[in-house]
Scaffold this active site. Sequence first.
Site, mmCIF file in Angstrom:
data_model
loop_
_atom_site.group_PDB
_atom_site.id
_atom_site.type_symbol
_atom_site.label_atom_id
_atom_site.label_comp_id
_atom_site.label_asym_id
_atom_site.label_seq_id
_atom_site.Cartn_x
_atom_site.Cartn_y
_atom_site.Cartn_z
ATOM 1 N N LEU A 138 6.229 5.271 5.474
ATOM 2 C CA LEU A 138 6.584 4.521 6.685
ATOM 3 C C LEU A 138 7.896 3.753 6.541
ATOM 4 C CD1 LEU A 138 3.003 3.701 7.857
ATOM 5 C CD2 LEU A 138 4.741 4.888 9.205
ATOM 6 N N ALA B 93 0.860 -1.196 0.000
ATOM 7 C CA ALA B 93 0.000 0.000 0.000
ATOM 8 C C ALA B 93 0.890 1.237 0.000
ATOM 9 C CB ALA B 93 -0.940 0.008 1.195
ATOM 10 N N PHE B 94 0.315 2.380 -0.377
ATOM 11 C CA PHE B 94 1.155 3.569 -0.552
ATOM 12 C C PHE B 94 1.768 4.052 0.758
ATOM 13 C CE2 PHE B 94 -0.340 7.771 0.857
ATOM 14 C CZ PHE B 94 -1.532 7.442 1.468
ATOM 15 N N LYS B 95 1.243 3.603 1.868
ATOM 16 C CA LYS B 95 1.777 4.066 3.154
ATOM 17 C C LYS B 95 3.232 3.636 3.363
ATOM 18 C CE LYS B 95 -2.579 4.995 5.277
ATOM 19 N NZ LYS B 95 -3.531 4.619 4.202
ATOM 20 N N ASP B 96 3.658 2.625 2.606
ATOM 21 C CA ASP B 96 5.073 2.205 2.690
ATOM 22 C C ASP B 96 6.027 3.323 2.276
ATOM 23 O OD1 ASP B 96 4.709 -0.469 3.544
ATOM 24 O OD2 ASP B 96 4.281 -1.119 1.497
#
Length: 485
Positions: A115, A109-112
């Site tokens: 994060l 997911a784009f949160k990688d």
Amino acid sequence: MINYISTRDPECKVTSSKAILSGQAPDGGLYIPEDLEDIKCDYHDILSDDFRSMAKSVWNIFFPDYGSAKIDELVEKSYEGKFSSPAVTPVVSVGDSYVLELYHGPTSAFKDVALSALPNLLTSAREMNDFTDEIMILTATSGDTGSAALCGFGGVPGTRIVVFYPYGGVSETQRLQMVTAPGENASACAIRGNFDDAQTSVKALFREIPHPVSGVSLSSANSINIGRLVPQIVYYFSAYSQLLSSGRINDGDKVDYIVPTGNFGDIMAGYFALRMGLPVGRLICASNRNDVLTEFLETGRYNRKREFHKTTSPSMDILVSSNLERLLYYVCGAEHTREYMKALNETGEYQITESELAEIRSTFTGVCASDDEGATAIRSVFESEHYLMDTHTSIAWACKGKLEASGSAASVVLSTASPYKFSRAVLEALGEEVMESDEANMNKVHEVTGAVIPEGLAGIFSREIRGKDVIEIAEMKDYVISKSK
Ligand SMILES: *Cc1c(COP(=O)(O)O)cnc(C)c1O
């Protein structure tokens, strides 16, 4: 040198590393660059065919107190070997549009993108400020933030992380991603309650036990932390650079970005890119049936007193979109922002002035699409272009279809998750039979589409389950204290 101030009080001023370290301002506001003039640059100086080099340029502008040698090191450490695409965030051409794929990181997911960076920014901020406490990251998640945060913080010295997710409220894939995440310092725990309960209780814990045990301080991995937002600015430049070097646009052409939105973090990063000087046309805020932002961008009235709908794009299911407060500061100033946030808290709504709305609407457009419209987009784009989108990307795609032409040279849909992360809903959209287990559904998506299953997802069904805890909401405090010892 750029300072960070609270959206609710410009007198509350800190360095970038302090802003990252504390996550949120003491008055409840969010940290933002004091003066947008400080981030202005010539975008040509940032564009490059190398993602990491663009990341270094952007971070140097926003995080000057780290120093450029440190930033070089942190960017390398954050992205080296973590993303399966050499471009990190590749642009692909689909029909007469473009899709910016943000999901090639370890948890799909784009949160990688952010994060992977935040733990490094945070541990370095700790050293720079002689902060001796260990940092305990507390996160409430509806799915994607939890796995990306566990992956980012797992094994990082000086940090621990606890993720709370609603029992029965996340998909099997999302749950397995969290409970099998390795890292002695990391725990995922189910709570008997929904996501709002988890989020409300986590916020309360920050006030009740800022130091759960002596020598440990709480911090947050949610997008209220400016250290999560800035790394996301980079891919707006990356998209522009790829379009330019492949001859799809000419230098100086404006590009529209259509952003599947929840907490307004992703799209706010686009606003910073625009204010830095990147030729951005419109920023389209795409919402699902939870259309609080669509209404706001249409009328200037933010009203959270409405039904919460569970949709097939759960990461966009939201009533209070935190990062909007950052935009409000730049458009309305601290005094109005404070008033609006107070009203939201006390009455559940606020209304901005007409001139404020006009200014916001000169850049932002709100559009929403239903689950059905998203599903239709998945199916029709797959049938006509043989391109498979997930349920969040497809909402943005469906919203794109409702827009009037803008005069921009190109439009880019931000793709925020791998279709394999939501294989059940994707299969349903394709009109295929859905099976009981997500492993079977994932394999079926592969069979039907031929798309490669991301490595990080393929492994979750055979990994050891580490987190079996299920607790009551009232037990969360003791849980955090026990994990802090
Ligand atoms: C978090 C998330 C979003 C929403 O992003 P915001 O920055 O919160 O607006 C959209 N899609 C997916 C898949 C996500 O995980």
